[in-house]
Design a protein around this motif. Sequence first.
Motif, short mmCIF file in Angstrom:
data_model
loop_
_atom_site.label_atom_id
_atom_site.label_comp_id
_atom_site.label_asym_id
_atom_site.label_seq_id
_atom_site.Cartn_x
_atom_site.Cartn_y
_atom_site.Cartn_z
N SER A 130 0.84 -1.20 0.00
CA SER A 130 0.00 0.00 0.00
C SER A 130 0.88 1.25 0.00
O SER A 130 2.06 1.19 0.37
N TRP A 131 0.29 2.37 -0.40
CA TRP A 131 1.03 3.64 -0.35
C TRP A 131 1.47 3.94 1.09
O TRP A 131 2.45 4.65 1.31
N ARG A 132 0.76 3.37 2.06
CA ARG A 132 1.13 3.58 3.46
C ARG A 132 2.46 2.90 3.82
O ARG A 132 3.07 3.24 4.83
N ASP A 133 2.88 1.93 3.01
CA ASP A 133 4.15 1.24 3.25
C ASP A 133 5.35 2.02 2.73
O ASP A 133 6.50 1.60 2.94
N LYS A 136 10.26 3.38 1.87
CA LYS A 136 11.15 2.59 2.72
C LYS A 136 12.57 3.08 2.46
O LYS A 136 13.05 3.05 1.32
N HIS A 169 9.98 4.34 -3.38
CA HIS A 169 9.11 5.50 -3.24
C HIS A 169 7.86 5.36 -4.11
O HIS A 169 7.85 4.63 -5.11
N ALA A 170 6.86 6.12 -3.73
CA ALA A 170 5.60 6.07 -4.47
C ALA A 170 5.69 6.78 -5.82
O ALA A 170 4.98 6.42 -6.76
N THR A 249 -0.97 -0.43 -3.82
CA THR A 249 -2.25 0.25 -4.05
C THR A 249 -2.10 1.70 -3.63
O THR A 249 -1.82 2.00 -2.46
N ASP A 250 -2.25 2.62 -4.58
CA ASP A 250 -2.06 4.04 -4.30
C ASP A 250 -3.31 4.64 -3.67
O ASP A 250 -4.35 3.98 -3.52
N LYS A 251 -3.24 5.92 -3.32
CA LYS A 251 -4.35 6.61 -2.66
C LYS A 251 -5.61 6.61 -3.51
O LYS A 251 -6.73 6.68 -2.98
N ASN A 253 -6.63 4.18 -5.20
CA ASN A 253 -7.06 2.78 -5.25
C ASN A 253 -6.67 2.07 -6.55
O ASN A 253 -7.31 1.09 -6.95
#
Length: 479
Positions: A130-133, A136, A169-170, A249-251, A253
């Motif tokens: 998820s984007w929340r991950d 790193k 990174h996202a 999965t980005d913000k 969705n």
Amino acid sequence: MTGSQKRVEQITSRDKDFAQWYTDVVKKAGLIDYSGVKGCVILRPYAYAVWENIQKVLDGMFKQTGHENVYMPLLIPESLLQKEKELIEGFAPEVAWVTHGGAEELSERLCIRPTSETLFCEHYHNTVHSWRDLPKLYNQWCSVVRWEKTTRPFLRHREFLWQEGHTVHATADEAIEETVAILETYAELCEKYLAMPVIKGPKTKNETFPGAAVTYAVECMMHDGRGLQAGTSHYFGDIFAKAFDIEFTDKDNTQKHPFQTSWGVSTRLIGGIIMVHGDDSGLILPPRIAPTQLVIVPISMHKEGVLDAAKDIKTRLLTAGIRASMDMSDQSPGWKFAEYEMKGVALRLEIGPRDLAEKMCVIVRRDTGEKLHVALNGLEKEIARLLDMVHDELLERARKNLAARTFDATGLDEMKAKLEKKIGFARAMWCGNAGCEQEINEKTSMRARCVPFEQEKIADTCVCCGSPAEKMVIFGLQY
């Protein structure tokens, strides 16, 4: 002095034979010993202490920006390495393989890591969902193995120590920002702590790390005019993410591939320090990473009060955060002076009966040989000031060498003629054609060090083919 002169005779003159001088210094200063495996060296305590200080500085910088240390396995399955074809092709000639476990042949060869991109990608595949991950921000301190044909202490080992950072990174913008920020961190390390001036910029495509979209580098010039790649920072884009099926999965969705970076410096920095600052008496270590910043040599230490005064000075300096040591051995003062000159200790403090009576001591700078008479009262502040002065003057001296050995060239004949006169960096315009870059290398042995961020238009046409050119490139011989 006799002891110093005798020690110097064991070192080839730097200007007579730079390569032999370097080998002499590495051995005589007690930095390495050779092991039973060709190309693998033993880092003796003094060299390892230098690396520990570099590690401490850099690790602190990484943690200030949110990076965490991890550790990946030493061994990589061949099938995992093959997932990124460009990477394995780039490292194939240097890879060492494990084929047996005990007496049993393995069903799949295991590579001893030459670098860890594939291992991190496998980990990201399992942990990024998820984007929340994201992001790193990882770094590891480890050794790697690259089976170099020709080895040289610190510069090219078959096994060497380094740090390798790996981030995911996202967005591309975040990854590119990370790549450039790390490059600036390396530049700060080199200039603020190692007193080594740098040139920063992206590499040409020919010089880009296998699998990377862009490689940025900090390039340093050695005393003899050759270049040393001090550190690199790579932007991978989403190349590895696609090869290793890393998705999140980005913000909004939707499923997306993340963007990655990797970056590293190694113990070759120690080789750079030697070649930038050393002289015919041995090492000159920048004080901010030196294991010992000041050595105390008591003179006539059998005389009343001398040894007690020396011990008191050491305690005061250690309390003030200065890395001080004291030599109480039965060697002569002359031998001690030569020994610590060889080891590159920035300052030597001498104190004897006469100094003690005058409440003074003698400070000798390793870099200039200057002798200073300094009051014992307020000694800590004066030592700190002198250490900063030594660093600043070492950096300035290296900058002058860089400037004196950098020349402009508008044609290949001019480039060759100037290089034959004095080895150094050539600033030249380039059309961007890989064929021209190869021809420059074939005719001059110079390779593109980087395309510096600070651009100047020194001509309108390519130094090789005469076509219109927009980019100035730094070319140089390299270690």
